[in-house]
Design a protein around this motif. Structure first.
Motif, PDB file in Angstrom:
ATOM      1  N   VAL A   1       0.846  -1.199   0.000  1.00  0.00           N
ATOM      2  CA  VAL A   1       0.000   0.000   0.000  1.00  0.00           C
ATOM      3  C   VAL A   1       0.881   1.248   0.000  1.00  0.00           C
ATOM      4  CG1 VAL A   1      -1.669   1.337   1.345  1.00  0.00           C
ATOM      5  CG2 VAL A   1      -1.976  -1.135   1.089  1.00  0.00           C
ATOM      6  N   TRP A   2       1.884   1.251   0.840  1.00  0.00           N
ATOM      7  CA  TRP A   2       2.855   2.346   0.897  1.00  0.00           C
ATOM      8  C   TRP A   2       3.530   2.528  -0.465  1.00  0.00           C
ATOM      9  CZ3 TRP A   2       7.280   2.279   5.165  1.00  0.00           C
ATOM     10  CH2 TRP A   2       8.091   3.422   5.019  1.00  0.00           C
ATOM     11  N   ASP A   3       3.984   1.437  -1.040  1.00  0.00           N
ATOM     12  CA  ASP A   3       4.675   1.439  -2.334  1.00  0.00           C
ATOM     13  C   ASP A   3       3.763   1.966  -3.443  1.00  0.00           C
ATOM     14  OD1 ASP A   3       6.374   0.931  -4.450  1.00  0.00           O
ATOM     15  OD2 ASP A   3       6.788  -1.126  -3.876  1.00  0.00           O
ATOM     16  N   ALA A   4       2.541   1.465  -3.480  1.00  0.00           N
ATOM     17  CA  ALA A   4       1.604   1.872  -4.528  1.00  0.00           C
ATOM     18  C   ALA A   4       1.282   3.356  -4.437  1.00  0.00           C
ATOM     19  CB  ALA A   4       0.325   1.041  -4.430  1.00  0.00           C
TER      20      ALA A   4
ATOM     21  N   PHE B   1       3.218   5.763  -3.120  1.00  0.00           N
ATOM     22  CA  PHE B   1       4.398   6.521  -3.531  1.00  0.00           C
ATOM     23  C   PHE B   1       4.592   6.473  -5.042  1.00  0.00           C
ATOM     24  CE2 PHE B   1       7.436   7.322   0.270  1.00  0.00           C
ATOM     25  CZ  PHE B   1       6.390   7.846   1.009  1.00  0.00           C
ATOM     26  N   THR B   2       4.282   5.337  -5.636  1.00  0.00           N
ATOM     27  CA  THR B   2       4.385   5.226  -7.097  1.00  0.00           C
ATOM     28  C   THR B   2       3.359   6.130  -7.765  1.00  0.00           C
ATOM     29  OG1 THR B   2       5.141   2.925  -6.898  1.00  0.00           O
ATOM     30  CG2 THR B   2       4.301   3.625  -9.048  1.00  0.00           C
ATOM     31  N   LEU B   3       2.136   6.110  -7.249  1.00  0.00           N
ATOM     32  CA  LEU B   3       1.070   6.947  -7.792  1.00  0.00           C
ATOM     33  C   LEU B   3       1.422   8.430  -7.710  1.00  0.00           C
ATOM     34  CD1 LEU B   3      -1.876   6.992  -8.905  1.00  0.00           C
ATOM     35  CD2 LEU B   3      -2.641   7.166  -6.529  1.00  0.00           C
ATOM     36  N   ASN B   4       2.121   8.814  -6.648  1.00  0.00           N
ATOM     37  CA  ASN B   4       2.461  10.219  -6.430  1.00  0.00           C
ATOM     38  C   ASN B   4       3.840  10.604  -6.964  1.00  0.00           C
ATOM     39  OD1 ASN B   4       0.209  11.586  -4.736  1.00  0.00           O
ATOM     40  ND2 ASN B   4       0.480   9.591  -3.745  1.00  0.00           N
ATOM     41  N   GLY B   5       4.465   9.709  -7.698  1.00  0.00           N
ATOM     42  CA  GLY B   5       5.720  10.042  -8.366  1.00  0.00           C
ATOM     43  C   GLY B   5       6.920  10.173  -7.451  1.00  0.00           C
ATOM     44  N   ILE B   6       6.852   9.564  -6.280  1.00  0.00           N
ATOM     45  CA  ILE B   6       7.989   9.616  -5.355  1.00  0.00           C
ATOM     46  C   ILE B   6       9.059   8.636  -5.799  1.00  0.00           C
ATOM     47  CG2 ILE B   6       8.685   9.202  -2.952  1.00  0.00           C
ATOM     48  CD1 ILE B   6       5.871  10.317  -2.191  1.00  0.00           C
ATOM     49  N   TRP B   7       8.629   7.553  -6.412  1.00  0.00           N
ATOM     50  CA  TRP B   7       9.513   6.646  -7.128  1.00  0.00           C
ATOM     51  C   TRP B   7       8.727   5.975  -8.234  1.00  0.00           C
ATOM     52  CZ3 TRP B   7      10.057   4.439  -1.703  1.00  0.00           C
ATOM     53  CH2 TRP B   7       8.987   3.589  -1.394  1.00  0.00           C
ATOM     54  N   GLY B   8       9.389   5.253  -9.092  1.00  0.00           N
ATOM     55  CA  GLY B   8       8.717   4.582 -10.201  1.00  0.00           C
ATOM     56  C   GLY B   8       9.621   3.528 -10.799  1.00  0.00           C
ATOM     57  N   PHE B   9       9.145   2.886 -11.870  1.00  0.00           N
ATOM     58  CA  PHE B   9       9.812   1.714 -12.414  1.00  0.00           C
ATOM     59  C   PHE B   9      10.059   1.872 -13.906  1.00  0.00           C
ATOM     60  CE2 PHE B   9       7.143   0.753  -8.809  1.00  0.00           C
ATOM     61  CZ  PHE B   9       8.040   0.140  -7.954  1.00  0.00           C
ATOM     62  N   ASN B  10      11.242   1.471 -14.331  1.00  0.00           N
ATOM     63  CA  ASN B  10      11.638   1.546 -15.729  1.00  0.00           C
ATOM     64  C   ASN B  10      11.004   0.379 -16.487  1.00  0.00           C
ATOM     65  OD1 ASN B  10      12.991   1.518 -18.205  1.00  0.00           O
ATOM     66  ND2 ASN B  10      14.896   2.262 -17.308  1.00  0.00           N
TER      67      ASN B  10
ATOM     68  N   GLU C   1       7.954  -6.122  -8.382  1.00  0.00           N
ATOM     69  CA  GLU C   1       7.994  -5.346  -7.150  1.00  0.00           C
ATOM     70  C   GLU C   1       7.206  -6.056  -6.054  1.00  0.00           C
ATOM     71  OE1 GLU C   1       8.792  -1.626  -4.869  1.00  0.00           O
ATOM     72  OE2 GLU C   1       9.779  -2.913  -6.341  1.00  0.00           O
ATOM     73  N   VAL C   2       6.103  -6.678  -6.411  1.00  0.00           N
ATOM     74  CA  VAL C   2       5.330  -7.462  -5.448  1.00  0.00           C
ATOM     75  C   VAL C   2       6.164  -8.636  -4.947  1.00  0.00           C
ATOM     76  CG1 VAL C   2       3.239  -8.842  -5.104  1.00  0.00           C
ATOM     77  CG2 VAL C   2       3.158  -6.775  -6.531  1.00  0.00           C
ATOM     78  N   LEU C   3       6.838  -9.318  -5.855  1.00  0.00           N
ATOM     79  CA  LEU C   3       7.686 -10.454  -5.480  1.00  0.00           C
ATOM     80  C   LEU C   3       8.871 -10.026  -4.624  1.00  0.00           C
ATOM     81  CD1 LEU C   3       7.697 -12.449  -8.839  1.00  0.00           C
ATOM     82  CD2 LEU C   3       6.428 -12.981  -6.749  1.00  0.00           C
ATOM     83  N   PHE C   4       9.320  -8.797  -4.802  1.00  0.00           N
ATOM     84  CA  PHE C   4      10.405  -8.247  -3.989  1.00  0.00           C
ATOM     85  C   PHE C   4      10.060  -8.344  -2.508  1.00  0.00           C
ATOM     86  CE2 PHE C   4      12.094  -4.633  -1.599  1.00  0.00           C
ATOM     87  CZ  PHE C   4      13.445  -4.641  -1.906  1.00  0.00           C
ATOM     88  N   PHE C   5       8.787  -8.087  -2.171  1.00  0.00           N
ATOM     89  CA  PHE C   5       8.366  -8.094  -0.773  1.00  0.00           C
ATOM     90  C   PHE C   5       8.141  -9.508  -0.228  1.00  0.00           C
ATOM     91  CE2 PHE C   5       7.254  -3.772  -2.123  1.00  0.00           C
ATOM     92  CZ  PHE C   5       7.928  -3.062  -1.137  1.00  0.00           C
ATOM     93  N   VAL C   6       8.386 -10.497  -1.056  1.00  0.00           N
ATOM     94  CA  VAL C   6       8.426 -11.885  -0.597  1.00  0.00           C
ATOM     95  C   VAL C   6       9.872 -12.373  -0.570  1.00  0.00           C
ATOM     96  CG1 VAL C   6       7.681 -14.251  -1.020  1.00  0.00           C
ATOM     97  CG2 VAL C   6       6.149 -12.341  -1.563  1.00  0.00           C
TER      98      VAL C   6
END
Length: 229
Positions: free
Chosen positions: A48-51, A53-62, A78-83
């Motif tokens: 939820v935190w990640d999503a 921040f991504t939505l608000n442009g604090i970080w993003g993915f190439n 990114e989801v698998l990263f948290f596993v």
């Protein structure tokens, strides 16, 4: 193959701990139930935190380094990263509890926590205009304050994180652009301190620490519940 880069990093992080989980004399696979219960709860919070921040442009993915399958606005990698990262780190914690009978950090763990609390509170309060810095610093500080009040021994958590830090620098370094033409995960430096350890934002150190410590805490909580039933 470029589009599989992030997925390969996830698999590399979890592969050796996964294989080692079946070591007969001290098998981590028998701990999967408390681990995955903990991981689902902590993972949901971080996703939820990640999503957000991504939505608000604090970080993003190439998009060049991911396969293009998304869950909400996050790449599946990114989801698998948290596993994969929590699995590797909780496995390390599990192993160290078995292998290291006299933890050298026991004497200093409370001092370490208090120092981190003071630093994180100071940085968080002074950086309220920088979302990644302030939120990561303040949430981690509150977590550590709670552990100090509980008189919780975090020595094995600190030792585990210290052991995995070199691997963190390799994996997170690649994610943030080391050895690649461009980063897999980019950061908006207006929302962080702009201090990099190689290519890694310094905030990632405490973001990762919070992720791992919460997984370990809930893993131990569920493990104790199963043992008492």
């Amino acid at each position: 193959m470029q589009s599989y880069t992030y997925l390969i990093i996830d698999l590399c992080c979890i592969s050796i701990p996964f294989i080692a989980s079946f070591y007969p004399k001290h098998a981590f696979y028998k701990e999967w139930k408390p681990f995955f219960l903990a991981n689902i709860i902590v993972g949901f919070f971080f996703l939820v935190w990640d999503a957000d921040f991504t939505l608000n442009g604090i970080w993003g993915f190439n998009p060049d380094y991911v396969i293009g399958l998304n869950i909400f606005n996050l790449p599946i990698e990114e989801v698998l990263f948290f596993v994969s990262i929590p699995y590797a780190c909780v496995f390390t914690y599990f192993s160290l509890k078995y292998l290291v009978q006299n933890n050298p950090l026991v004497t200093f763990q409370k001092i370490i926590s208090i120092l981190f609390i003071l630093i994180l509170l100071l940085v968080g309060i002074m950086s309220l205009d920088k979302w990644y810095t302030s939120i990561t610093s303040l949430i981690t500080a509150v977590y550590l304050i709670f552990q100090v009040i509980r008189k919780r021994d975090l020595s094995y958590q600190y030792l585990s994180y210290l052991i995995v830090l070199p691997f963190f620098f390799v994996s997170n370094g690649i994610l943030t652009g080391s050895f690649l033409e461009s980063p897999i995960v980019w950061y908006n430096d207006a929302e962080n301190l702009g201090i990099r350890l190689f290519t890694i934002p310094v905030e990632d150190i405490f973001y990762g620490m919070l992720l791992i410590f919460l997984n370990i805490d809930l893993y131990e909580f569920f493990k104790s519940k199963f043992l008492n039933n």
